[in-house]
Scaffold this motif. Structure first.
Motif, mmCIF file in Angstrom:
data_model
loop_
_atom_site.group_PDB
_atom_site.id
_atom_site.type_symbol
_atom_site.label_atom_id
_atom_site.label_comp_id
_atom_site.label_asym_id
_atom_site.label_seq_id
_atom_site.Cartn_x
_atom_site.Cartn_y
_atom_site.Cartn_z
ATOM 1 N N LYS A 6 -17.714 -0.448 0.236
ATOM 2 C CA LYS A 6 -17.035 0.000 1.453
ATOM 3 C C LYS A 6 -17.978 0.808 2.336
ATOM 4 C CE LYS A 6 -12.300 0.138 -0.347
ATOM 5 N NZ LYS A 6 -11.151 1.020 -0.722
ATOM 6 N N GLN A 7 -18.744 1.674 1.714
ATOM 7 C CA GLN A 7 -19.659 2.543 2.462
ATOM 8 C C GLN A 7 -20.716 1.733 3.208
ATOM 9 O OE1 GLN A 7 -21.586 5.450 -0.005
ATOM 10 N NE2 GLN A 7 -22.897 6.210 1.635
ATOM 11 N N TYR A 64 -17.088 3.137 -8.529
ATOM 12 C CA TYR A 64 -18.336 3.375 -7.801
ATOM 13 C C TYR A 64 -18.742 2.140 -7.003
ATOM 14 C CZ TYR A 64 -23.039 4.631 -6.522
ATOM 15 O OH TYR A 64 -24.163 4.903 -5.782
ATOM 16 N N SER A 107 -16.539 1.792 -3.952
ATOM 17 C CA SER A 107 -16.898 2.797 -2.955
ATOM 18 C C SER A 107 -18.213 2.448 -2.270
ATOM 19 C CB SER A 107 -17.002 4.167 -3.630
ATOM 20 O OG SER A 107 -17.434 5.142 -2.720
#
Length: 199
Positions: free
Chosen positions: A144-145, A138, A141
């Motif tokens: 990166k987001q 998580y 992610s």
């Protein structure tokens, strides 16, 4: 004195800097032969024919030819670049060629590609209860987001990430607070303070 002589220290310096990976060759266009060679790994010698095609048609305005690939006698790939050497009057008198043996980097490149290539998915029966792995996934992610780097997060960004983890249920496990604190490089007390302030 042959004006190519003044380029030899430059050629030797380049070969020393990149030793043992780079061979540097000076081609004498007047004789059509190799004038000098440093860190020789192409099995040529000074005085050997240069075997240059149509060297008399070199463009007057181009001094450097972009990198290109060659294959050495042993099958190893070389990345090469060529510079035009001129006399004090601007006349083309030779070529300086740098041949970089990239075979070891190629091997490393393919090794790394093979190493990081996924072979199979993680076995669910082994990792279904791995809450640390879920937090790691998580966090990766999320970063990166939001185009963020974990090591450069400021106080406010760490708090946002921590609250996002809470919303995902990351703190349902007993020891999750300590693990998240370690990941975000904050104290466990800070974790609880952020969670207390979430409302």
């Amino acid at each position: 004195m042959n004006e190519l002589e003044r380029y030899k220290p430059i050629a030797e310096a380049i070969s020393l800097l990149f030793f043992p990976h780079a061979e540097v060759v000076i081609h004498d266009l007047h004789t059509g032969r190799i004038g000098a060679i440093f860190n020789n790994f192409s099995k040529r010698a000074p005085g050997d024919e240069s075997s240059l095609d149509e060297s008399d048609k070199l463009p007057d305005t181009q001094d450097v030819f972009p990198p290109y690939f060659k294959i050495n006698w042993d099958g190893k790939k070389m990345k090469s670049v060529t510079a035009v050497l001129r006399s004090s009057r601007g006349k083309v008198i030779g070529l300086l060629c740098i041949n970089l043996d990239i075979s070891k980097w190629e091997e490393m490149h393919y090794f790394i590609l093979d190493l990081i290539k996924p072979v199979t998915e993680m076995p669910d029966f082994l990792f279904k209860n791995d809450w640390r792995e879920k937090i790691n996934v998580y966090v990766s992610s999320y970063l990166k987001q939001h185009a963020l780097r974990l090591e450069s997060l400021d106080k406010a960004e760490k708090k946002k990430l921590l609250l996002a983890l809470h919303a995902e249920g990351a703190f349902n496990t007993k020891n999750a607070a300590s693990y998240v604190a370690d990941v975000l490089q904050i104290s466990r007390a800070t974790v609880y303070n952020y969670l207390k302030d979430k409302s």
